[in-house]
Design a protein around this motif. Structure first.
Motif, PDB file in Angstrom:
ATOM      1  N   ASP A 212       0.807  -1.218   0.000  1.00  0.00           N
ATOM      2  CA  ASP A 212       0.000   0.000   0.000  1.00  0.00           C
ATOM      3  C   ASP A 212       0.843   1.272   0.000  1.00  0.00           C
ATOM      4  O   ASP A 212       0.542   2.230  -0.732  1.00  0.00           O
ATOM      5  CB  ASP A 212      -0.983   0.008   1.159  1.00  0.00           C
ATOM      6  CG  ASP A 212      -0.318  -0.162   2.524  1.00  0.00           C
ATOM      7  OD1 ASP A 212       0.873  -0.544   2.567  1.00  0.00           O
ATOM      8  OD2 ASP A 212      -0.978   0.088   3.548  1.00  0.00           O
ATOM      9  N   ALA A 213       1.910   1.288   0.791  1.00  0.00           N
ATOM     10  CA  ALA A 213       2.738   2.497   0.852  1.00  0.00           C
ATOM     11  C   ALA A 213       3.476   2.736  -0.456  1.00  0.00           C
ATOM     12  O   ALA A 213       3.653   3.887  -0.888  1.00  0.00           O
ATOM     13  CB  ALA A 213       3.726   2.406   2.005  1.00  0.00           C
ATOM     14  N   ASN A 214       3.909   1.659  -1.114  1.00  0.00           N
ATOM     15  CA  ASN A 214       4.619   1.816  -2.386  1.00  0.00           C
ATOM     16  C   ASN A 214       3.717   2.399  -3.464  1.00  0.00           C
ATOM     17  O   ASN A 214       4.111   3.327  -4.184  1.00  0.00           O
ATOM     18  CB  ASN A 214       5.177   0.472  -2.851  1.00  0.00           C
ATOM     19  CG  ASN A 214       6.412   0.047  -2.074  1.00  0.00           C
ATOM     20  OD1 ASN A 214       7.028   0.858  -1.387  1.00  0.00           O
ATOM     21  ND2 ASN A 214       6.766  -1.209  -2.169  1.00  0.00           N
ATOM     22  N   ILE A 215       2.510   1.863  -3.602  1.00  0.00           N
ATOM     23  CA  ILE A 215       1.639   2.397  -4.654  1.00  0.00           C
ATOM     24  C   ILE A 215       1.096   3.773  -4.279  1.00  0.00           C
ATOM     25  O   ILE A 215       0.819   4.594  -5.159  1.00  0.00           O
ATOM     26  CB  ILE A 215       0.499   1.433  -5.028  1.00  0.00           C
ATOM     27  CG1 ILE A 215      -0.411   1.132  -3.840  1.00  0.00           C
ATOM     28  CG2 ILE A 215       1.039   0.174  -5.647  1.00  0.00           C
ATOM     29  CD1 ILE A 215      -1.636   0.333  -4.238  1.00  0.00           C
ATOM     30  N   ALA A 216       0.990   4.041  -2.972  1.00  0.00           N
ATOM     31  CA  ALA A 216       0.592   5.387  -2.558  1.00  0.00           C
ATOM     32  C   ALA A 216       1.669   6.394  -2.946  1.00  0.00           C
ATOM     33  O   ALA A 216       1.365   7.507  -3.414  1.00  0.00           O
ATOM     34  CB  ALA A 216       0.344   5.426  -1.055  1.00  0.00           C
ATOM     35  N   ALA A 217       2.935   6.018  -2.775  1.00  0.00           N
ATOM     36  CA  ALA A 217       4.034   6.905  -3.167  1.00  0.00           C
ATOM     37  C   ALA A 217       4.021   7.150  -4.667  1.00  0.00           C
ATOM     38  O   ALA A 217       4.201   8.288  -5.135  1.00  0.00           O
ATOM     39  CB  ALA A 217       5.368   6.293  -2.744  1.00  0.00           C
ATOM     40  N   LEU A 218       3.787   6.089  -5.455  1.00  0.00           N
ATOM     41  CA  LEU A 218       3.713   6.253  -6.902  1.00  0.00           C
ATOM     42  C   LEU A 218       2.554   7.161  -7.297  1.00  0.00           C
ATOM     43  O   LEU A 218       2.683   8.031  -8.159  1.00  0.00           O
ATOM     44  CB  LEU A 218       3.558   4.885  -7.569  1.00  0.00           C
ATOM     45  CG  LEU A 218       4.810   4.014  -7.640  1.00  0.00           C
ATOM     46  CD1 LEU A 218       4.445   2.604  -8.089  1.00  0.00           C
ATOM     47  CD2 LEU A 218       5.840   4.621  -8.583  1.00  0.00           C
ATOM     48  N   ALA A 219       1.398   6.944  -6.679  1.00  0.00           N
ATOM     49  CA  ALA A 219       0.229   7.760  -7.001  1.00  0.00           C
ATOM     50  C   ALA A 219       0.437   9.213  -6.619  1.00  0.00           C
ATOM     51  O   ALA A 219       0.042  10.131  -7.350  1.00  0.00           O
ATOM     52  CB  ALA A 219      -1.005   7.203  -6.289  1.00  0.00           C
ATOM     53  N   GLU A 220       1.069   9.449  -5.463  1.00  0.00           N
ATOM     54  CA  GLU A 220       1.322  10.821  -5.015  1.00  0.00           C
ATOM     55  C   GLU A 220       2.204  11.555  -6.010  1.00  0.00           C
ATOM     56  O   GLU A 220       2.039  12.758  -6.242  1.00  0.00           O
ATOM     57  CB  GLU A 220       1.973  10.801  -3.632  1.00  0.00           C
ATOM     58  CG  GLU A 220       2.274  12.166  -3.041  1.00  0.00           C
ATOM     59  CD  GLU A 220       1.034  12.962  -2.659  1.00  0.00           C
ATOM     60  OE1 GLU A 220       1.172  14.188  -2.459  1.00  0.00           O
ATOM     61  OE2 GLU A 220      -0.064  12.368  -2.557  1.00  0.00           O
ATOM     62  N   CYS A 221       3.141  10.838  -6.627  1.00  0.00           N
ATOM     63  CA  CYS A 221       4.029  11.467  -7.612  1.00  0.00           C
ATOM     64  C   CYS A 221       3.377  11.577  -8.983  1.00  0.00           C
ATOM     65  O   CYS A 221       3.590  12.549  -9.706  1.00  0.00           O
ATOM     66  CB  CYS A 221       5.334  10.683  -7.724  1.00  0.00           C
ATOM     67  SG  CYS A 221       6.369  10.803  -6.253  1.00  0.00           S
ATOM     68  N   THR A 222       2.569  10.581  -9.356  1.00  0.00           N
ATOM     69  CA  THR A 222       1.959  10.568 -10.686  1.00  0.00           C
ATOM     70  C   THR A 222       0.772  11.510 -10.785  1.00  0.00           C
ATOM     71  O   THR A 222       0.612  12.229 -11.763  1.00  0.00           O
ATOM     72  CB  THR A 222       1.508   9.140 -11.052  1.00  0.00           C
ATOM     73  OG1 THR A 222       2.634   8.259 -10.966  1.00  0.00           O
ATOM     74  CG2 THR A 222       0.950   9.085 -12.464  1.00  0.00           C
ATOM     75  N   PHE A 223      -0.075  11.500  -9.742  1.00  0.00           N
ATOM     76  CA  PHE A 223      -1.320  12.262  -9.803  1.00  0.00           C
ATOM     77  C   PHE A 223      -1.379  13.405  -8.804  1.00  0.00           C
ATOM     78  O   PHE A 223      -2.282  14.234  -8.863  1.00  0.00           O
ATOM     79  CB  PHE A 223      -2.514  11.330  -9.565  1.00  0.00           C
ATOM     80  CG  PHE A 223      -2.589  10.179 -10.524  1.00  0.00           C
ATOM     81  CD1 PHE A 223      -3.018  10.380 -11.819  1.00  0.00           C
ATOM     82  CD2 PHE A 223      -2.232   8.906 -10.135  1.00  0.00           C
ATOM     83  CE1 PHE A 223      -3.094   9.324 -12.712  1.00  0.00           C
ATOM     84  CE2 PHE A 223      -2.297   7.841 -11.013  1.00  0.00           C
ATOM     85  CZ  PHE A 223      -2.733   8.048 -12.315  1.00  0.00           C
ATOM     86  N   GLY A 224      -0.443  13.450  -7.858  1.00  0.00           N
ATOM     87  CA  GLY A 224      -0.467  14.481  -6.832  1.00  0.00           C
ATOM     88  C   GLY A 224       0.727  15.410  -6.929  1.00  0.00           C
ATOM     89  O   GLY A 224       1.228  15.701  -8.014  1.00  0.00           O
ATOM     90  N   ALA A 225       1.224  15.852  -5.775  1.00  0.00           N
ATOM     91  CA  ALA A 225       2.281  16.869  -5.731  1.00  0.00           C
ATOM     92  C   ALA A 225       3.633  16.291  -5.336  1.00  0.00           C
ATOM     93  O   ALA A 225       4.535  17.033  -4.961  1.00  0.00           O
ATOM     94  CB  ALA A 225       1.886  17.969  -4.743  1.00  0.00           C
ATOM     95  N   GLY A 226       3.790  14.969  -5.411  1.00  0.00           N
ATOM     96  CA  GLY A 226       5.012  14.330  -4.943  1.00  0.00           C
ATOM     97  C   GLY A 226       6.223  14.572  -5.819  1.00  0.00           C
ATOM     98  O   GLY A 226       6.103  14.755  -7.030  1.00  0.00           O
ATOM     99  N   ASN A 227       7.404  14.554  -5.195  1.00  0.00           N
ATOM    100  CA  ASN A 227       8.674  14.710  -5.895  1.00  0.00           C
ATOM    101  C   ASN A 227       9.274  13.324  -6.111  1.00  0.00           C
ATOM    102  O   ASN A 227       9.827  12.715  -5.187  1.00  0.00           O
ATOM    103  CB  ASN A 227       9.627  15.583  -5.079  1.00  0.00           C
ATOM    104  CG  ASN A 227      10.957  15.796  -5.771  1.00  0.00           C
ATOM    105  OD1 ASN A 227      11.238  15.224  -6.826  1.00  0.00           O
ATOM    106  ND2 ASN A 227      11.801  16.639  -5.192  1.00  0.00           N
ATOM    107  N   ALA A 228       9.182  12.803  -7.333  1.00  0.00           N
ATOM    108  CA  ALA A 228       9.630  11.442  -7.628  1.00  0.00           C
ATOM    109  C   ALA A 228      11.141  11.285  -7.543  1.00  0.00           C
ATOM    110  O   ALA A 228      11.642  10.165  -7.532  1.00  0.00           O
ATOM    111  CB  ALA A 228       9.143  11.017  -9.017  1.00  0.00           C
TER     112      ALA A 228
END
Length: 390
Positions: A212-228
């Motif tokens: 869950d945490a891994n795909i949440a990190a991917l989603a945060e970067c792909t669709f949100g404001a995350g810094n990949a």
């Protein structure tokens, strides 16, 4: 034509363009594999650029116009793309027709199993937009009983869908391998559980499963404001997990356990943890334990308790942040618990314990996608596995 998956009880079919397979170096690449790859290229271009003409697609993919026309015809027949009228500003001659993705041609069942009391699910379109939500109470269900609840949730969402279902994506706590086997998820009583196969066999759909945490990190970067380039996402729910992105890639490690911050011991000899140790961060921060801690505190001491837990979390995260040079730390979980004194204490503790040049550029915040970040990531997993679209 490409292979098709027929939905149970539904004459409509959907094309599994990208299958999860392992191919040895000496195995032959079949024409069907090449065709799936080309179809994925077309869909990826339309997802990235929006509506394009067939000529535009040929230029973008380096495929011939004849090949592109043939592929588009197939995608039109499958309903995944549609013709959207002529291209504006066209030169003299036959006007070019634009084609674009039909985002609700198929739907995805996405599940988030990170909550401590409820299993969340949703039907989502190809853009990651939620069409329908559903949930089931977890209660005391563990092991096979928890799997039964997952299957019931999937079946209910499939039954409610007015469109073909492309597949099922599940974000679960614990260590998950690339074949959809949950190596261990102590809080759900799952060990060496082939969850993807178990659920897929019972619902008749392809299933993609990830931490869950891994795909949440991917989603945060792909669709949100995350810094990949450098992101650490901490998922707080039934347990505590972490997902780390560096240079756009999830860090898994040889044991697939990178990011499992919940099982760092913070109180030696403390409360027993589901993993077998005592005093893990999870025994302090996981939602059930945190709620119990706050319930036992006097009203005047609640804020102090949250700050204490936040400082403990910050002390765990600081070495990771400094060692990897991470600039984006994201908390995902109940906002009423995390977004306030606890978040502020995490921010202060990480800054105090990190290298100054790191602390200067560090952002510690709540997830921008709020409660839907795992659902979004689960849907994105299915979109990639079945259509080859990231």
């Amino acid at each position: 034509m490409i292979e098709r998956t027929t939905l149970p009880g539904d004459a409509r079919t959907i094309p599994p363009l990208r299958q999860r397979t392992t191919r040895r170096a000496h195995e032959k690449v079949l024409p069907a594999d090449t065709r799936r790859h080309h179809l994925s290229l077309i869909l990826q271009c339309l997802a990235d650029e929006g509506p394009l003409s067939r000529a535009d697609l040929a230029r973008a993919t380096s495929l011939t116009r004849v090949t592109v026309s043939d592929l588009v015809t197939e995608l039109l027949a499958d309903g995944l793309v549609a013709e959207l009228g002529t291209k504006p500003g066209a030169r003299p001659g036959k006007p070019a027709t634009l084609v674009g993705l039909v985002h609700d041609a198929v739907l995805i069942v996405a599940l988030d199993l990170s909550d401590d009391t409820v299993l969340h699910g949703a039907l989502m379109d190809l853009r990651g937009q939620i069409v329908t939500r559903s949930a089931v109470e977890l209660g005391d269900a563990r092991g096979d009983a928890a799997v039964d609840l997952v299957v019931d949730l999937v079946r209910g969402l499939v039954a409610s869908s007015e469109r073909p279902v492309l597949g099922v994506g599940i974000g679960t706590p614990g260590v998950v391998d690339g074949l959809g086997v949950v190596r261990q998820a102590p809080n759900l009583g799952w060990y060496e559980l082939p969850l993807a196969d178990a659920v897929g066999a019972r619902v008749g759909l392809p299933v993609s499963i990830a931490n869950d945490a891994n795909i949440a990190a991917l989603a945060e970067c792909t669709f949100g404001a995350g810094n990949a380039d450098g992101l650490l996402l901490v998922a707080v729910g039934h347990g505590v997990g972490g997902g780390i992105l560096m240079d756009g890639t999830i860090l898994g490690g040889p044991l697939l356990s990178a990011g499992e911050v919940g099982h760092v011991v913070v109180e030696p000899g403390g409360a027993p943890c589901a993993c077998g140790n005592r005093g893990c961060l999870e025994t302090v921060l996981a939602v059930p334990h945190l709620r119990d801690r706050l319930a036992a505190a006097s009203p005047d001491a609640v804020e102090s308790e949250l700050r204490t837990v936040g400082t403990t979390l910050g002390a765990v995260l600081a070495p990771i942040v400094t060692t990897l040079g991470i600039t984006d730390v994201v908390l995902y979980g109940p906002a009423e618990l995390l977004d306030g004194p606890l978040l502020g204490a995490v921010r202060a503790a990480v800054a105090e314990r990190s290298m100054p040049v790191v602390a200067e550029h560090l952002d510690v915040r709540m997830a921008s996608l709020a409660r839907d970040v795992v659902l979004t990531g689960a849907a994105a997993q299915v979109r990639f596995a079945q259509l080859g679209v990231v």
